[in-house]
Design a protein around this motif. Structure first.
Motif, PDB file in Angstrom:
ATOM      1  N   VAL A 124       0.900  -1.294  -0.177  1.00 38.82           N
ATOM      2  CA  VAL A 124       0.173   0.280   0.231  1.00 38.82           C
ATOM      3  C   VAL A 124       0.748   1.262  -0.475  1.00 38.82           C
ATOM      4  N   LEU A 125       2.044   1.470   1.117  1.00 37.40           N
ATOM      5  CA  LEU A 125       2.577   2.071   0.736  1.00 37.40           C
ATOM      6  C   LEU A 125       3.469   2.813  -0.597  1.00 37.40           C
ATOM      7  N   ALA A 126       4.285   1.644  -0.852  1.00 34.08           N
ATOM      8  CA  ALA A 126       4.141   1.292  -2.382  1.00 34.08           C
ATOM      9  C   ALA A 126       3.731   2.206  -3.362  1.00 34.08           C
ATOM     10  N   LEU A 127       2.729   1.509  -3.161  1.00 31.24           N
ATOM     11  CA  LEU A 127       1.776   2.691  -4.637  1.00 31.24           C
ATOM     12  C   LEU A 127       1.374   3.859  -4.235  1.00 31.24           C
ATOM     13  N   PHE A 128       1.212   4.292  -2.972  1.00 32.88           N
ATOM     14  CA  PHE A 128       1.010   5.400  -2.847  1.00 32.88           C
ATOM     15  C   PHE A 128       1.886   6.420  -3.165  1.00 32.88           C
ATOM     16  N   SER A 129       3.528   5.874  -2.931  1.00 32.68           N
ATOM     17  CA  SER A 129       4.435   6.650  -3.534  1.00 32.68           C
ATOM     18  C   SER A 129       4.528   6.448  -4.982  1.00 32.68           C
ATOM     19  N   ALA A 130       4.019   5.699  -5.424  1.00 32.03           N
ATOM     20  CA  ALA A 130       3.876   5.518  -6.724  1.00 32.03           C
ATOM     21  C   ALA A 130       2.805   6.321  -7.616  1.00 32.03           C
ATOM     22  N   SER A 131       2.066   6.454  -6.500  1.00 39.96           N
ATOM     23  CA  SER A 131       0.794   7.303  -7.226  1.00 39.96           C
ATOM     24  C   SER A 131       1.008   8.761  -6.759  1.00 39.96           C
ATOM     25  N   VAL A 132       2.127   9.350  -6.123  1.00 40.93           N
ATOM     26  CA  VAL A 132       2.211  10.549  -5.333  1.00 40.93           C
ATOM     27  C   VAL A 132       3.498  11.175  -6.860  1.00 40.93           C
ATOM     28  N   ALA A 133       4.313  10.376  -7.166  1.00 40.38           N
ATOM     29  CA  ALA A 133       5.249  10.935  -8.217  1.00 40.38           C
ATOM     30  C   ALA A 133       4.326  10.545  -9.450  1.00 40.38           C
TER      31      ALA A 133
END
Length: 552
Positions: A124-133
């Motif tokens: 979840v945290l990894a996908l959130f970081s990809a979403s932010v970028a």
């Protein structure tokens, strides 16, 4: 990293170690960005870009701080990881804007923090970081469209975003699988260590001796029971069985098994030996002989070089003694009643049979009287053996020249059984002399010869009597025939009282012979020996061996 299930201690150690590697990599990347973006060398002279340089310096300082914190304070793993990824995204975004946006090509730098998040953070945290970028790249492109009224590369920004999500999903799944494999390997390693500890306890406490040997007979390890049976001091490893003369019977049996592996047991005797008789730094001593039952098993090494085998040793001397004690206990209670209740009626039956034989001369009567007489003699012999067993024989030891003694014994034996003189072969005794009660030695050898003539082929040299010496130099006397030999099953009960495989035997002859030898400081045993002069086609032949412990 899977965030839904608890991690083992080994997995947590792995994550912290990976985080420290991640921080060190960030320091290297920050310094590379400082050289690449903060310094301009295109004009032929060194020029510092203030915005990029300040960003890169701040990013490098933060990276060094993160590395120190991760190394010194291993607490709040997700908090530290979240702050580091946020810092990475912020620094890369500032450098991205300062360098001209999408056309600068710095969007690829987002893969570093996103890949780290995919490896170290929950999905979840990894996908959130990809979403932010991805959102940042799309918003920056839209801002270019609104502010400068020029067509931004939206398609390129979308492709970057798709690549970010694909990278996060793929790397996260691979990292989760690797972490699971590491946890499985850790659990298997723990189970293996526990099993090894259990095996060590079991092997150390088991009563049977266990040796691990290679194909050359070199011992690699052994348990305390094996050291006790062999008389070794310290560790039972690092020497070859063939290098210790006292262990020659075990080495010969092991080599014979290697040449023709199969089921079954071997019975060998370890004679008394003293420290310093062998090579290979073997230390120890054994003051009494021990009779061992040997079994061998091959270790499955799956085609690897340096095969191993396990030698199982069981001290059957104690088992034989226990069986004899049990039988002797019951026999002792019967001795008195046999002496009074059986012997007198037996004498009356024998006397009556002799009187009838004087008056009855018909073939049928003679045959019946002979049957009665033979069975009376057999029962009377059993009674005499039991009475002799109950009366402890007192030895009258004196020097016995073997050459003269064996020659007289051979003549007497051949006359009793009506044998040709060449059937019994006597070995060269020379001037060998042993200390033994002559009457006891005569009775022991007659008992062994009676057993030999029962199974021998009666060909010339089919029965052999010859002196020899063991590996330690002690005198021995061998009695051997060319019969089928004694099977390991029978050998296990050979010297037990009342055990016999013959319908005409009492089962006390060999037991009495061994007792007489013990009374004269000697040892009688049935051993398998390996020699090229063996009788018949067998190279491993059985024979009765009298070991004179007080003579060499």
């Amino acid at each position: 990293m899977a965030g839904s299930r608890p991690l083992s201690a080994e997995a947590r150690v792995t994550l912290w170690r990976s985080l420290q590697t991640f921080t060190v990599t960030r320091v290297v990347i920050a310094l590379v960005l400082l050289l690449y973006l903060g310094l301009d060398l295109d004009s032929g002279r060194l020029r510092i870009d203030p915005v990029n340089a300040e960003t890169c310096i701040a990013y490098a300082a933060a990276a060094i701080l993160f590395a120190l914190v991760a190394a010194r304070w291993q607490r709040r793993y997700l908090v530290q990881l979240g702050v580091q990824i946020a810092t990475d995204l912020a620094a890369i975004s500032l450098l991205y804007l300062a360098s001209g946006g999408m056309r600068s090509g710095l969007g690829i730098l987002y893969l570093f923090p996103l890949a780290g998040a995919a490896i170290l953070a929950p999905l979840v945290l990894a996908l959130f970081s990809a979403s932010v970028a991805t959102l940042f790249l799309l918003l920056e492109s839209v801002w270019q469209l609104v502010l400068h009224e020029r067509e931004p590369p939206l398609v390129q920004a979308g492709m970057y975003g798709a690549a970010f999500f694909a990278c996060v999903l793929l790397v996260n799944r691979l990292a989760a699988r690797l972490l699971g494999q590491e946890e499985l390997a850790s659990r298997r390693g723990t189970d293996l260590r526990v099993q090894q500890s259990i095996n060590q306890i079991v092997i150390a406490d088991v009563g049977d001796g266990i040796l691990v040997a290679d194909d050359e007979g070199r011992i690699h390890t052994g348990n305390p029971a094996a050291r006790r049976m062999l008389g070794l001091e310290g560790k039972a490893e690092g020497f070859r069985l063939q290098d210790v003369p006292a262990f020659e019977p075990v080495a010969a049996a092991y080599m014979a098994w290697l040449s023709a592996p199969g089921e079954g047991a071997w019975f060998e005797t370890i004679k008394p030996w003293q420290e310093g008789e062998g090579a290979g730094g073997v230390r120890g001593r054994r003051d009494q002989p021990v009779h061992l039952k040997l079994r061998f098993a091959r270790v499955d090494t799956e085609g690897q070089a340096g095969g191993r085998s396990v030698i199982f040793m069981q001290d059957v001397s104690a088992i034989e003694n226990q069986a004899q004690q049990l039988k002797l206990a019951s026999m002792g209670r019967l001795t008195a009643s046999i002496a009074h209740e059986v012997r007198n009626p037996l004498s009356a039956i024998g006397h009556a049979t002799a009187l009838l034989a004087e008056d009855l001369h018909g073939p049928a009567e003679v045959r019946l009287l002979k049957i009665v007489g033979d069975n009376v003699a057999r029962v009377n012999r059993m009674v005499e053996d039991i009475l002799q067993l109950s009366r402890k024989a007192q030895p009258n030891g004196e020097p016995v020249p073997l050459a003269h003694f064996l020659a007289e014994l051979k003549a007497e034996f051949c006359e009793i059984h009506g044998l040709e003189g060449d059937i019994v072969w006597l070995g060269e005794a020379g001037d060998a002399t042993v200390r033994f009660d002559p009457l006891h030695l005569h009775e022991v050898l007659l008992n062994l010869l009676n057993n030999a003539v029962r199974y021998a082929s009666r060909k010339p040299g089919s029965i052999r009597i010859f002196p020899s010496s063991d590996a330690t130099g002690r005198a021995e006397l061998h009695v051997q025939d060319d019969g089928p030999g004694i099977t390991p099953e029978v050998r296990a009960h050979l010297f037990e009282p009342f055990y016999t495989t013959s319908s005409k035997g009492t089962g006390l002859g060999l037991y009495l012979a061994r007792e007489l030898c013990l009374n004269n400081d000697a040892k009688l045993d049935y051993e398998y020996r390996f020699d090229q002069t063996a009788l018949g086609p067998r190279k491993a032949t059985g024979r009765f061996v009298i070991s004179f412990l007080n003579a060499k």
